[in-house]
Write an enzyme that holds these catalytic residues in place. Sequence first.
Site, mmCIF file in Angstrom:
data_model
loop_
_atom_site.group_PDB
_atom_site.id
_atom_site.type_symbol
_atom_site.label_atom_id
_atom_site.label_comp_id
_atom_site.label_asym_id
_atom_site.label_seq_id
_atom_site.Cartn_x
_atom_site.Cartn_y
_atom_site.Cartn_z
ATOM 1 N N LYS A 23 -1.776 9.723 6.591
ATOM 2 C CA LYS A 23 -1.938 8.403 7.195
ATOM 3 C C LYS A 23 -2.707 8.612 8.499
ATOM 4 O O LYS A 23 -2.139 9.088 9.491
ATOM 5 C CB LYS A 23 -0.567 7.776 7.459
ATOM 6 C CG LYS A 23 -0.595 6.425 8.171
ATOM 7 C CD LYS A 23 -0.678 5.284 7.199
ATOM 8 C CE LYS A 23 -0.542 3.953 7.921
ATOM 9 N NZ LYS A 23 -0.495 2.819 6.977
ATOM 10 N N GLU A 54 -3.906 6.935 3.242
ATOM 11 C CA GLU A 54 -3.519 5.520 3.309
ATOM 12 C C GLU A 54 -4.015 4.884 4.597
ATOM 13 O O GLU A 54 -3.681 5.333 5.692
ATOM 14 C CB GLU A 54 -2.002 5.354 3.204
ATOM 15 C CG GLU A 54 -1.588 3.889 3.205
ATOM 16 C CD GLU A 54 -0.084 3.678 3.239
ATOM 17 O OE1 GLU A 54 0.334 2.521 3.447
ATOM 18 O OE2 GLU A 54 0.679 4.654 3.073
ATOM 19 N N GLY A 55 -4.773 3.820 4.456
ATOM 20 C CA GLY A 55 -5.252 3.093 5.617
ATOM 21 C C GLY A 55 -4.196 2.172 6.194
ATOM 22 O O GLY A 55 -3.067 2.102 5.710
ATOM 23 N N LYS A 71 0.811 -1.219 0.000
ATOM 24 C CA LYS A 71 0.000 0.000 0.000
ATOM 25 C C LYS A 71 0.841 1.265 0.000
ATOM 26 O O LYS A 71 0.513 2.232 -0.690
ATOM 27 C CB LYS A 71 -0.934 0.026 1.220
ATOM 28 C CG LYS A 71 -2.077 -0.945 1.185
ATOM 29 C CD LYS A 71 -3.087 -0.676 2.291
ATOM 30 C CE LYS A 71 -2.454 -0.588 3.661
ATOM 31 N NZ LYS A 71 -1.796 -1.855 4.072
ATOM 32 N N THR A 72 1.919 1.270 0.781
ATOM 33 C CA THR A 72 2.703 2.502 0.909
ATOM 34 C C THR A 72 3.462 2.803 -0.380
ATOM 35 O O THR A 72 3.545 3.965 -0.806
ATOM 36 C CB THR A 72 3.664 2.412 2.109
ATOM 37 O OG1 THR A 72 2.920 2.100 3.288
ATOM 38 C CG2 THR A 72 4.388 3.738 2.323
#
Length: 204
Positions: free
Chosen positions: A32, A97-98, A15-16
């Site tokens: 975030k 971003e989760g 994801k990152t």
Amino acid sequence: MNKLFITGIGTEVGKTVCSAVLTQYFKADYWKPVQSGDLEYTDTHKIESWTENTVCHPETFRFQLAASPHQSAREENTEISLEQFQLPKTANKLIVEGAGGLMVPLSDEIFMIDLIEKLRIPVALVVRNYLGCINHSLLSIMALKQKKLKLEYLILNGAFPPDTERAISNFIKKETVIIRIPEIDQPTKDSIKAVAEQLAKTNL
């Protein structure tokens, strides 16, 4: 795309890295909401290191323990509630971003998907190829449909067998755009920028 929530079908799916690519591509800000663990080198630090001139907004919660946010919060005698989250005010585009996947608990009652529902912004779902990824992908897509959340992008991170890609992509709506991001073994400012420039040729 003004605001976009990056989630994944699980942990360690990239994801990152994908957030960095899209942050660079859209020249967006980054946020975030919850960081659990790795406070010396957070996902925000990575985005600052891997992208150019990005405004990174502070996390709403930062916890020492590298665990599910509800566990990390309990370790610090804190309880997370949805009312504590507010989108950063910015005139720029924003990548959010989760942590982990959609059903990662923020407390005993609320989950990451509930935070997305509160923020009411479109979603990009990051998928990585591994045994079980089809099941995890389709369940994630079903959960988004159930909550009537818009799946703006399906991000295929790394290489996929054609059969796997077809099984997943056949399950999304026609308006969902598929983004293919190549394997980035060692993210750097140059490698992230190169992938973002390749995306620019696809006219997202």
